[in-house]
Design an enzyme around this catalytic site. Structure first.
Site, PDB file in Angstrom:
ATOM      1  N   ARG A 225       0.840  -1.180   0.135  1.00 33.84           N
ATOM      2  CA  ARG A 225       0.077  -0.064   0.090  1.00 33.84           C
ATOM      3  C   ARG A 225       0.857   0.986   0.002  1.00 33.84           C
ATOM      4  O   ARG A 225       1.771   1.167   0.842  1.00 33.84           O
ATOM      5  CB  ARG A 225      -0.994   0.084   1.257  1.00 33.84           C
ATOM      6  CG  ARG A 225      -2.009  -0.974   1.193  1.00 33.84           C
ATOM      7  CD  ARG A 225      -2.966  -0.783   0.169  1.00 33.84           C
ATOM      8  NE  ARG A 225      -4.003  -1.975   0.105  1.00 33.84           N
ATOM      9  CZ  ARG A 225      -4.276  -3.055  -0.777  1.00 33.84           C
ATOM     10  NH1 ARG A 225      -3.148  -3.108  -1.704  1.00 33.84           N
ATOM     11  NH2 ARG A 225      -5.173  -3.637  -0.703  1.00 33.84           N
ATOM     12  N   HIS A 273       1.425  -0.268 -10.298  1.00 32.38           N
ATOM     13  CA  HIS A 273       0.585  -1.259  -9.605  1.00 32.38           C
ATOM     14  C   HIS A 273       0.111  -2.404 -10.398  1.00 32.38           C
ATOM     15  O   HIS A 273      -1.161  -2.757 -10.656  1.00 32.38           O
ATOM     16  CB  HIS A 273      -0.832  -0.118  -9.224  1.00 32.38           C
ATOM     17  CG  HIS A 273      -1.606  -0.653  -8.193  1.00 32.38           C
ATOM     18  ND1 HIS A 273      -2.231   0.076  -7.015  1.00 32.38           N
ATOM     19  CD2 HIS A 273      -1.749  -2.138  -7.604  1.00 32.38           C
ATOM     20  CE1 HIS A 273      -2.621  -0.747  -6.373  1.00 32.38           C
ATOM     21  NE2 HIS A 273      -2.470  -1.998  -6.459  1.00 32.38           N
TER      22      HIS A 273
END
Length: 310
Positions: A225, A273
């Site tokens: 994260r 990502h």
């Protein structure tokens, strides 16, 4: 009839309709009505992603569970209208992708491949890396993904320490927990892998103070994260030499803005990502299994504990 509402813009209906229908058939769920437009009061299950237009769950009075297509639930948990059981996505395809990303980049840093890429001018530099057994690795986060990555690295011969906020025992790993355990885990980490969920207890965990605990010249991988890391502190640690390199797949703001200092930093690699993308084929099977469980009155897989935030 079991009414299933598909409520996700990303990933979308075109990607998931066929895999979901096939997974329902495979699970013996022949009486599923899968649509994007069920009347709220008729919905039994919601297949969901936070980017959906659906943000108010109040009308879904008969919904038995909200089944997320995302592994992270920090964007869903704060929604006070969502009182139904919430299940996060733990997808075997996602796990495989994460293991491959972490293992590949850990080996890249361990072998210092970037050094040889930077020295292609004809100079013969024999820089020999240590063996894996001489390169301690720490994985912060021992959930499904963290354990899978830690075990993969341990099989390659790395001494792996895993840290979690609450005690866990994992065969083949040194496991630590709590604040003192975190200090110990960081103090030996020549390669640090971040796979913690994002909660108020983990936000900004990797900052100037914790980076200073790492051995000088450590490398950091963050496929977990973005807000786990204080951006400015990471750049400062790289500039000072405290950190050698960082490879980052997640960020506070995504897509990463064009003018962000991470893009141009010579010791940072940005990936967009992609470490653990949900795979429609395998994720659909997880959704189908949870609906089967719901109908059989069995416990759901991967149900979120809202008090812990994951």
């Amino acid at each position: 009839m079991i009414n299933v509402l598909f409520a996700s813009r990303s990933p979308g209906w075109d990607s998931y309709e066929a895999p979901l229908r096939a997974a329902f058939d495979r699970a013996g769920l022949s009486d599923i009505d899968l649509r994007t437009d069920h009347a709220p009061e008729t919905v039994d299950y919601i297949v969901y992603a936070p980017k959906s237009d659906l943000q108010d769950f109040t009308p879904y009075v008969n919904c038995k569970a909200v089944l997320s297509l995302w592994a992270g639930v920090e964007k869903i948990v704060p929604n006070t209208t969502l009182i139904q059981p919430l299940c996060r996505m733990v997808d075997p395809g996602m796990t495989s992708g994460m293991v491959e990303w972490v293992t590949g980049h850990a080996l890249r840093h361990h072998l210092d491949i970037d050094f040889f890429l930077d020295h292609q001018s004809g100079e013969w530099i024999q820089k020999v890396p240590p063996l894996a057994q001489e390169r301690p690795v720490t994985v912060l986060g021992l959930g499904e993904l963290g354990q899978a990555c830690a075990k993969s690295l341990a099989r390659l011969g790395f001494p792996v320490t895993g840290w979690s906020r609450t005690p866990k025992e994992v065969s083949g790993l040194t496991t630590l927990s709590g604040p003192e355990g975190l200090k110990q885990a960081l103090s030996s980490a020549q390669i640090l892998v971040l796979l913690l969920p994002l909660t108020e207890g983990t936000r900004d965990l990797i900052n100037a103070e914790t980076l200073a605990l790492l051995p000088k010249g450590a490398c950091l991988l963050n496929p977990g994260r973005g807000p786990l890391v204080v951006d400015a502190d990471l750049v400062a640690a790289l500039d000072s030499g405290q950190l050698h390199r960082a490879t980052l797949d997640v960020f506070r703001e995504e897509p990463l803005p064009r003018d962000h200092p991470f893009w141009g930093h010579p010791r940072i690699t940005v990936s967009p990502h992609i470490a653990a993308e949900t795979r429609a084929l395998t994720a659909a099977r997880v959704i189908a299994e949870n609906i089967r469980r719901g109908e059989a009155k069995e416990p759901f897989l991967y149900q979120v504990d809202r008090t812990r935030g994951y």
